[in-house]
Design a protein around this motif. Structure first.
Motif, PDB file in Angstrom:
ATOM      1  N   SER A  48       0.825  -1.200   0.000  1.00 18.94           N
ATOM      2  CA  SER A  48       0.000   0.000   0.000  1.00 18.94           C
ATOM      3  C   SER A  48       0.864   1.257   0.000  1.00 18.94           C
ATOM      4  O   SER A  48       0.609   2.212  -0.739  1.00 18.94           O
ATOM      5  CB  SER A  48      -0.922  -0.010   1.219  1.00 18.94           C
ATOM      6  N   HIS A  49       1.904   1.267   0.839  1.00 19.06           N
ATOM      7  CA  HIS A  49       2.784   2.433   0.899  1.00 19.06           C
ATOM      8  C   HIS A  49       3.572   2.596  -0.401  1.00 19.06           C
ATOM      9  O   HIS A  49       3.789   3.710  -0.864  1.00 19.06           O
ATOM     10  CB  HIS A  49       3.722   2.342   2.101  1.00 19.06           C
ATOM     11  N   SER A  50       3.995   1.492  -0.998  1.00 21.78           N
ATOM     12  CA  SER A  50       4.708   1.561  -2.283  1.00 21.78           C
ATOM     13  C   SER A  50       3.810   2.152  -3.356  1.00 21.78           C
ATOM     14  O   SER A  50       4.240   3.011  -4.138  1.00 21.78           O
ATOM     15  CB  SER A  50       5.178   0.169  -2.714  1.00 21.78           C
ATOM     16  N   GLN A  51       2.560   1.706  -3.396  1.00 26.33           N
ATOM     17  CA  GLN A  51       1.617   2.196  -4.393  1.00 26.33           C
ATOM     18  C   GLN A  51       1.386   3.698  -4.232  1.00 26.33           C
ATOM     19  O   GLN A  51       1.441   4.457  -5.200  1.00 26.33           O
ATOM     20  CB  GLN A  51       0.292   1.439  -4.279  1.00 26.33           C
ATOM     21  N   LYS A  52       1.158   4.138  -2.985  1.00 23.04           N
ATOM     22  CA  LYS A  52       0.947   5.568  -2.734  1.00 23.04           C
ATOM     23  C   LYS A  52       2.194   6.371  -3.098  1.00 23.04           C
ATOM     24  O   LYS A  52       2.096   7.464  -3.650  1.00 23.04           O
ATOM     25  CB  LYS A  52       0.582   5.795  -1.264  1.00 23.04           C
ATOM     26  N   CYS A  53       3.350   5.814  -2.782  1.00 29.21           N
ATOM     27  CA  CYS A  53       4.611   6.481  -3.089  1.00 29.21           C
ATOM     28  C   CYS A  53       4.758   6.689  -4.590  1.00 29.21           C
ATOM     29  O   CYS A  53       5.084   7.788  -5.041  1.00 29.21           O
ATOM     30  CB  CYS A  53       5.748   5.631  -2.553  1.00 29.21           C
TER      31      CYS A  53
END
Length: 160
Positions: A48-53
Motif C-alpha cells: 500500500s505504501h509503495s503504491q501511494k509512493c
C-alpha cells in the motif's frame, strides 16, 4: 452487538488503541477499561505504501522531485547507519505537505522508522500520522502568570 455490527467492548478497544498512541487510556476520560485489550501490532502494509509512493512520485514537480531525490540519496546513500532529520520550508501552497507525504510513504515502503513532526497542531493534522514537536519530543510547555495554555487538565502531569 450494536447497530454498527460490533460490541461496545470492541469499540472501547478501538478507542483505547487510539488513546494509547497519545499516552492516554479510556480511564482518563471516565470510560470503562476494555475487557480485552492488547496494544496494536505495528504492521506496515508495504504494498500500500509503495503504491501511494509511486502515485505521488508521478505528480511531483521538478523542485519537489529534486528535494525528494536528495532526501532519498542522503538516507540511502552516504549515511545509511545514522539517523537523519530533514527540515523543509517554503511559502504556503508550494506543495510541502504533498512532498512530505511522498517521503513518508517511500520510507515506510522501505521499512524505515518515520515520524512527521510539525510545530503547530494545525500543521501536524495535515501530515500523515503527524504530531507536534512538543508531543513527539516530550517538550515541557513553560507557563508564566500571563501565559495561557489550552491543554487538557489531565495533561498537567506531563508538565512536571
Amino acid at each position: 452487538m450494536n447497530i454498527f455490527g460490533g460490541t461496545s467492548s470492541e469499540a472501547l478497544c478501538d478507542i483505547e488503541a487510539m488513546l494509547t498512541s497519545e499516552n492516554r487510556t479510556c480511564e482518563d476520560f471516565g470510560l470503562a477499561k476494555p475487557d480485552i485489550f492488547t496494544a496494536p501490532v505495528n504492521c506496515i502494509d508495504i504494498g500500500s505504501h509503495s503504491q501511494k509512493c509511486y502515485e505521488i512520485e508521478e505528480k511531483l514537480n521538478d523542485d519537489q522531485l529534486g528535494v525528494y531525490n536528495r532526501v532519498h540519496w542522503k538516507y540511502f546513500g552516504e549515511c545509511q547507519q545514522t539517523a537523519q532529520c530533514f527540515f523543509i520550508e517554503g511559502p504556503g501552497g508550494t506543495g510541502k505537505t504533498f512532498l512530505y507525504t511522498g517521503i513518508y510513504h517511500r520510507l515506510l515502503a522501505m521499512i524505515k522508522k518515520t515520524a512527521c513532526v510539525a510545530w503547530t497542531g494545525i500543521a501536524s493534522i495535515l501530515l500523515p500520522c503527524g504530531t507536534t514537536s512538543n508531543r513527539f519530543f516530550n517538550l515541557p510547555i513553560q507557563l508564566n502568570e500571563e501565559g495561557i495554555c489550552f491543554t487538557n487538565p489531565c495533561d498537567k502531569w506531563r508538565l512536571y
